[in-house]
Design an enzyme around this catalytic site. Sequence first.
Site, PDB file in Angstrom:
ATOM      1  NE  ARG A 164      30.211  23.813  10.787  1.00  0.00           N
ATOM      2  CZ  ARG A 164      31.390  24.269  11.239  1.00  0.00           C
ATOM      3  NH1 ARG A 164      31.677  24.168  12.510  1.00  0.00           N
ATOM      4  NH2 ARG A 164      32.250  24.837  10.414  1.00  0.00           N
ATOM      5  NE  ARG A 205      34.591  24.306  15.137  1.00  0.00           N
ATOM      6  CZ  ARG A 205      33.633  25.159  15.415  1.00  0.00           C
ATOM      7  NH1 ARG A 205      33.039  25.132  16.589  1.00  0.00           N
ATOM      8  NH2 ARG A 205      33.239  26.025  14.523  1.00  0.00           N
ATOM      9  CE1 TYR A 218      38.313  28.302  12.570  1.00  0.00           C
ATOM     10  CE2 TYR A 218      37.444  26.526  13.921  1.00  0.00           C
ATOM     11  CZ  TYR A 218      38.175  26.961  12.839  1.00  0.00           C
ATOM     12  OH  TYR A 218      38.764  26.029  12.024  1.00  0.00           O
ATOM     13  CB  CYS A 267      50.936  25.244  29.851  1.00  0.00           C
ATOM     14  SG  CYS A 267      51.155  23.790  30.865  1.00  0.00           S
ATOM     15  CD  GLU A 268      48.809  27.957  24.578  1.00  0.00           C
ATOM     16  OE1 GLU A 268      48.351  29.050  24.197  1.00  0.00           O
ATOM     17  OE2 GLU A 268      49.715  27.343  24.020  1.00  0.00           O
ATOM     18  CE1 TYR A 298      35.801  20.293   9.434  1.00  0.00           C
ATOM     19  CE2 TYR A 298      33.642  21.105  10.097  1.00  0.00           C
ATOM     20  CZ  TYR A 298      34.512  20.681   9.117  1.00  0.00           C
ATOM     21  OH  TYR A 298      34.087  20.639   7.806  1.00  0.00           O
TER      22      TYR A 298
END
Length: 454
Positions: free
Chosen positions: A313, A350, A354, A381-382, A410
């Site tokens: 990262r 992410r 998270y 669709c969420e 990521y």
Amino acid sequence: MALPEADKNKKADNRTTMDLGAVLPLTAEVRGSHLYIGGVDMVQLARDLGTALYVFDEADLRFRMESYRSAFRSRYEKSDIVFASKAFINKAVVRLVEEEGLCLDVSGGGELACARAVGFPMERVVVHGNNKTPQELDEAITAGVGRIVVDSRIELARISRIAARHGVVQDIYLRITPGVEADTHAYIQTGCEDSKFGFNMRDDWAFTCVKDALETAHVHLVGLHMHIGSQIFALHSYPEAIRVMVSLMARVKQEYGQTIEELDVGGGLGIAYTAEDRPSSIDEFAEVVTTAVRNCCEEHGLALPRLLCEPGRSLVANAGVTLYTVGILKTLPGIRKYVAIDGGMSDNIRTALYHAVYEPVIANKADEPRTEIVTLCGKHCESGDAVVIDMPLQHPDIDDIVCVFATGAYNHTMASNYNGQPRPAIVFVKDGEARVVTRRESYDDLMARDLESH
Ligand code: LLP
């Protein structure tokens, strides 16, 4: 409820782009009202190549690679930086890693295949994974990788058998979980005793596995490995874990008469996702790690091992941004303002996974203050599909280009084709030039593996 309830007291911060400081890529600047990175106009780039689009500042990538190398080498001569390619991999970045003289951590056959495809020197490859398949191990051993990090007894035996079949001796590390709880999200803590990774210290488990490894044919135990977690701000966990590792090395020396020549301390250094984040610098991290290794070895009368560190990262996150086009605006009075972008959880999981927090700006209004609190929702669709939840943004209009910062790690590697969304192209920008290093997926790509035609 899909998203957490909006905080009604949250105020726009009136920051403009350049106020975001450490969140920005190295060469970010505002010319007129437009955001430029690597001397390239992000608004024009988005219009030319389409969105969603991952953009990387090549100067930033190279700068951080060089900073890591010199931060460690200047303090500790026998040291190497291993780029954890799970954070971001394609052929272009592997080439860059090679040019900058770093080693490469791969954690699957696909990542190894990418390294091989660009001719990355195999002796500089470290192979990870808690369940490498026999086929992946075979590929790694025949490719001649430098180190395989052994994660279990079963794997130790497998490596030995495969190496014997090929008539070679494979250099290995043992992955140790030192029993240190790093201060980060529970999903990305990996150094605690209850972990699927490696060998913990309880009941001399790690110690007896070292003995097994020393007695196993066709493997050569050259080092120990630890990785305590990711996005770590509080550096004190490193000396704690290093103390455990060096004590183990000392005990191995004392009781088995064997010197462990290398120590890999993993990655994990945190980065600034928001203007408020204050991560440690690469220099501070190198200072803490190298001092701990030096002090612990001195205490135990051990020669200094070769030291490896495995950042992912902190090498690539801030170099990368994602550009989107605003498609729909929807204000729910008293609830929140939704700005729908042409990507979402398929290119950045992410936030959903998270509760990650990102800073957005409008690239064509980059000089304006961020006067509104908005939620950048995706096109999937969420209800939980959002990249940015209740953060400040300039006043949005349809067709604006939104830039979300610090998406270099990521994001691409965890992307999916949910709802048939083609994965974005990746562009490297530098000195006013943009080059597409990974093209956008096509609809044909999405169906390329389907064998039934009708
Ligand atoms: N070495 C090993 C063995 C690792 O497992 C990892 C990350 C690294 C090095 C690099 O860690 P870094 O410097 O990037 O923190 N998907 C999560 C992060 C998972 C990290 C997995 N291992 C996220 O998006 O935050």
